[in-house]
Design a protein around this motif. Structure first.
Motif, PDB file in Angstrom:
ATOM      1  N   LYS A  37      41.945  79.961   2.975  1.00 45.38           N
ATOM      2  CA  LYS A  37      40.688  80.710   2.909  1.00 45.38           C
ATOM      3  C   LYS A  37      39.555  79.776   2.520  1.00 45.38           C
ATOM      4  O   LYS A  37      38.420  79.924   2.951  1.00 45.38           O
ATOM      5  CB  LYS A  37      40.804  81.822   1.862  1.00 45.38           C
ATOM      6  N   ASN A  38      39.879  78.811   1.659  1.00 47.77           N
ATOM      7  CA  ASN A  38      38.885  77.816   1.263  1.00 47.77           C
ATOM      8  C   ASN A  38      39.351  76.453   1.756  1.00 47.77           C
ATOM      9  O   ASN A  38      40.415  75.990   1.382  1.00 47.77           O
ATOM     10  CB  ASN A  38      38.748  77.780  -0.248  1.00 47.77           C
ATOM     11  N   GLN A  39      38.531  75.851   2.615  1.00 47.18           N
ATOM     12  CA  GLN A  39      38.922  74.554   3.150  1.00 47.18           C
ATOM     13  C   GLN A  39      38.239  73.454   2.365  1.00 47.18           C
ATOM     14  O   GLN A  39      37.018  73.341   2.380  1.00 47.18           O
ATOM     15  CB  GLN A  39      38.555  74.465   4.626  1.00 47.18           C
ATOM     16  N   TYR A  78      43.861  77.701  -0.496  1.00 51.48           N
ATOM     17  CA  TYR A  78      43.208  76.408  -0.271  1.00 51.48           C
ATOM     18  C   TYR A  78      43.958  75.588   0.764  1.00 51.48           C
ATOM     19  O   TYR A  78      45.187  75.591   0.800  1.00 51.48           O
ATOM     20  CB  TYR A  78      43.183  75.588  -1.564  1.00 51.48           C
ATOM     21  N   ASN A 136      34.413  74.659   2.077  1.00 54.50           N
ATOM     22  CA  ASN A 136      33.844  75.487   3.140  1.00 54.50           C
ATOM     23  C   ASN A 136      32.581  74.783   3.643  1.00 54.50           C
ATOM     24  O   ASN A 136      32.680  73.729   4.200  1.00 54.50           O
ATOM     25  CB  ASN A 136      33.620  76.913   2.668  1.00 54.50           C
ATOM     26  N   GLU A 137      31.371  75.346   3.396  1.00 52.24           N
ATOM     27  CA  GLU A 137      30.183  74.635   3.867  1.00 52.24           C
ATOM     28  C   GLU A 137      29.394  74.026   2.706  1.00 52.24           C
ATOM     29  O   GLU A 137      28.327  73.443   2.900  1.00 52.24           O
ATOM     30  CB  GLU A 137      29.275  75.580   4.666  1.00 52.24           C
TER      31      GLU A 137
END
Lengths: 214, 175
Positions: free
Chosen positions: B80-82, B120, B140-141
């Motif tokens: 979900k969180n890169q 993650y 994320n960004e």
């Protein structure tokens, strides 16, 4: 029957089949050129990846690999020159810089292409200028009678081709650069990969990476 | 990492859809097919590689070789969180590998993997373009500069707090 041509290798006149790769013509006439990746049974697509079979061709500006040079009438070859020796020495040293050197306990001892090349060209097995990098990859002995030690692999690809010819095509190259390794689908042990244990890879391996366990 | 049964079914269906109508003789389509699968699923699962290999009549290990050769392919589903760790020259010089180790230790995974709870995933990227802030991590960004192992802990803690708050918020709304 293919046409015969006459070529000169190191001052010796030999005859060979036109279009045959120089490496095989030289070896058939008892002239040794170092080689690892070349495969007699796959003449169509030489890998030319080991960079050990360089020769000087009269009229060509730079040394060329013998395994990709088709012979033609009147070809004049020198298997040794300063430039060839430099290229071969560098390629050999790079290969040896991540080859696990354990000749004493190695099943290929005495029947190893690396030992042969070192002897023929008076090169050292232990690199002089480069540090030896150990990969410490696990040894696979999951299939009875077969041992695969990737730390000794020189990435010549002979086992991969042999596996496709005589086995179940379970071996292949994966990853890139320094991490490049011969392995199975999903990196599973050989026993889980569909390996038939035919031993073609051990027969093809020029070093002690794949070996038959006694 | 183990895929759920549902994921496997989706993977098989997606692969079949993409492979339908692709010429079996045209092996040049191998990489485009794999790219389309990754576009749809976010990664290339093993079942896909086996199906694709079968379609083009090449050994499965060759497809695996292609996937591991190119950096653009993922073998595991993204989290979900890169978390992307910059490995550009400046970040490298400022100790990006230490930051990488900190993340690996904290999340208990190695680069290219996803945590068991799918929260993650960790990857290495080339320069993200803000070298003055080296070493940089992009979650994320969101860009985080001047990373230290302690800040890794801090980011994870803050994220967990946010999550907890969101949960409590939801609970409050329900009441």
């Amino acid at each position: 029957m293919a046409e015969k041509v006459t070529i000169t290798i190191d001052g010796r006149t030999v005859s060979a089949e036109a279009g045959e790769m120089l490496l095989w013509a030289a070896l058939d006439n008892g002239i040794y050129i170092p080689h690892l990746c070349a495969d007699r049974e796959d003449k169509e697509n030489p890998a030319a990846s080991c960079r050990l079979c360089f020769v000087e061709v009269q009229g060509r500006p730079v040394p060329v690999p013998a395994c990709t040079l088709p012979v033609s009438e009147g070809l004049v070859i020198n298997t040794r020159s300063e430039r060839v020796d430099g290229l071969v020495a560098a390629a050999f040293e790079l290969l040896m810089s991540n080859h696990k050197l354990d000749c004493k306990n190695c099943p290929a001892n005495g029947n190893c292409e690396l030992q042969r090349i070192a002897k023929e060209r008076k090169l050292r097995l232990k690199p002089k200028n480069l540090p030896v990098l150990e990969r410490n990859l696990p040894v696979d002995n999951s299939v009875a009678g077969l041992v695969y030690d990737p730390n000794k692999c020189v990435l010549c690809g002979r086992c991969v081709r042999a596996c496709r010819r005589g086995g179940n095509a379970v071996l292949g190259f994966t990853r890139r650069g320094y991490d490049r390794v011969v392995t199975t689908f999903g990196d599973v042990p050989l026993a889980e990969s569909g390996c038939s244990g035919c031993g073609e890879c051990a027969g093809a391996c020029p070093v002690g990476a794949f070996s038959v366990q006694k | 990492m183990k895929l759920t049964e549902e994921e496997k079914i989706i993977a098989v269906e997606t692969t079949q859809q993409i492979l339908a109508g692709v010429d079996r003789q045209n092996r040049g389509q191998l990489i485009p097919v794999l790219q389309k699968v990754q576009e749809k699923l976010g990664y290339v699962p093993q079942v896909t590689m086996e199906k694709v290999a079968n379609h083009f009549a090449v050994p499965a290990v060759d497809v695996y070789g292609v996937i591991t050769f190119y950096n653009q392919f993922r073998l595991t589903p993204p989290g979900k969180n890169q978390v992307k760790i910059c490995m550009g020259t400046a970040c490298h010089m400022r100790g990006a590998h230490i930051i990488q180790e900190a993340w690996e230790r904290r999340l208990n995974i190695t680069v290219g993997e996803t945590t068991r709870d799918r929260e993650y995933s960790l990857e290495r990227v080339a320069c993200v373009g803000c070298c003055t802030m080296a070493p940089v991590v992009v979650i994320n960004e969101e860009v985080h500069g001047k990373m230290t192992p302690t800040r890794v802990d801090g980011l994870l803690f803050a994220h967990q707090l946010d999550k907890q708050k969101a949960k409590e918020g939801n609970a409050d709304n329900e009441q």
